[in-house]
Design a protein around this motif. Structure first.
Motif, PDB file in Angstrom:
ATOM      1  N   ARG A  75       0.665  -1.425  -0.002  1.00  0.00           N
ATOM      2  CA  ARG A  75      -0.421  -0.484   0.238  1.00  0.00           C
ATOM      3  C   ARG A  75       0.876   1.239   0.217  1.00  0.00           C
ATOM      4  N   LYS A  76       2.002   0.942   0.845  1.00  0.00           N
ATOM      5  CA  LYS A  76       3.035   2.067   1.075  1.00  0.00           C
ATOM      6  C   LYS A  76       3.915   2.612  -0.699  1.00  0.00           C
ATOM      7  N   LEU A  77       4.046   1.456  -1.481  1.00  0.00           N
ATOM      8  CA  LEU A  77       4.488   1.713  -2.662  1.00  0.00           C
ATOM      9  C   LEU A  77       3.738   2.168  -3.422  1.00  0.00           C
ATOM     10  N   GLY A  78       2.401   1.904  -3.546  1.00  0.00           N
ATOM     11  CA  GLY A  78       1.335   2.755  -4.525  1.00  0.00           C
ATOM     12  C   GLY A  78       0.740   3.716  -4.020  1.00  0.00           C
ATOM     13  N   MET A  79       0.673   4.442  -2.999  1.00  0.00           N
ATOM     14  CA  MET A  79       1.135   5.360  -2.464  1.00  0.00           C
ATOM     15  C   MET A  79       2.008   6.335  -2.945  1.00  0.00           C
ATOM     16  N   VAL A  80       3.587   5.969  -2.868  1.00  0.00           N
ATOM     17  CA  VAL A  80       4.834   6.676  -3.450  1.00  0.00           C
ATOM     18  C   VAL A  80       4.624   6.565  -5.150  1.00  0.00           C
ATOM     19  N   ALA A  81       4.537   5.798  -5.882  1.00  0.00           N
ATOM     20  CA  ALA A  81       4.280   5.136  -7.135  1.00  0.00           C
ATOM     21  C   ALA A  81       2.763   6.586  -7.672  1.00  0.00           C
ATOM     22  N   MET A  82       1.524   6.818  -6.769  1.00  0.00           N
ATOM     23  CA  MET A  82       1.132   7.753  -7.601  1.00  0.00           C
ATOM     24  C   MET A  82       1.583   9.158  -7.318  1.00  0.00           C
ATOM     25  N   ALA A  83       2.157   9.391  -6.895  1.00  0.00           N
ATOM     26  CA  ALA A  83       2.666  10.568  -5.501  1.00  0.00           C
ATOM     27  C   ALA A  83       4.047  10.748  -7.170  1.00  0.00           C
ATOM     28  N   LEU A  84       4.508   9.775  -7.648  1.00  0.00           N
ATOM     29  CA  LEU A  84       5.440  10.156  -8.337  1.00  0.00           C
ATOM     30  C   LEU A  84       5.188  10.207  -9.634  1.00  0.00           C
TER      31      LEU A  84
ATOM     32  N   ALA B 260       3.308  13.830 -14.355  1.00  0.00           N
ATOM     33  CA  ALA B 260       2.699  14.498 -14.961  1.00  0.00           C
ATOM     34  C   ALA B 260       1.956  15.937 -15.303  1.00  0.00           C
ATOM     35  N   LEU B 261       2.955  16.542 -13.971  1.00  0.00           N
ATOM     36  CA  LEU B 261       2.941  18.197 -13.462  1.00  0.00           C
ATOM     37  C   LEU B 261       4.460  18.346 -14.416  1.00  0.00           C
TER      38      LEU B 261
END
Length: 61
Positions: free
Chosen positions: A5-14, A19-20
């Motif tokens: 779950r933590k890795l998924g959150m990090v991936a989403m942040a990256l 995207a920006l």
């Protein structure tokens, strides 16, 4: 499960950061690296002899 779950959150942040991101002009990056290298070399410290400072020298610019 918690680690996944933590890795998924990090991936989403990256992915959000990617995207920006905007394209960068290559010439201005090279000039900035060259100026930084000159500034480091002007300090006259032992680290200025490191080969890594010459790693990005390119004749194109």
């Amino acid at each position: 499960m918690m680690m996944k779950r933590k890795l998924g959150m990090v991936a989403m942040a990256l992915l959000g950061g990617i995207a920006l991101a905007e394209p960068v002009d290559e010439k201005s990056c090279v000039e900035a690296m060259r100026n930084l290298r000159r500034a480091i070399c002007s300090l006259e410290v032992p680290e200025t002899n490191l080969q890594v400072l010459d790693q990005f020298k390119v004749p194109k610019w």
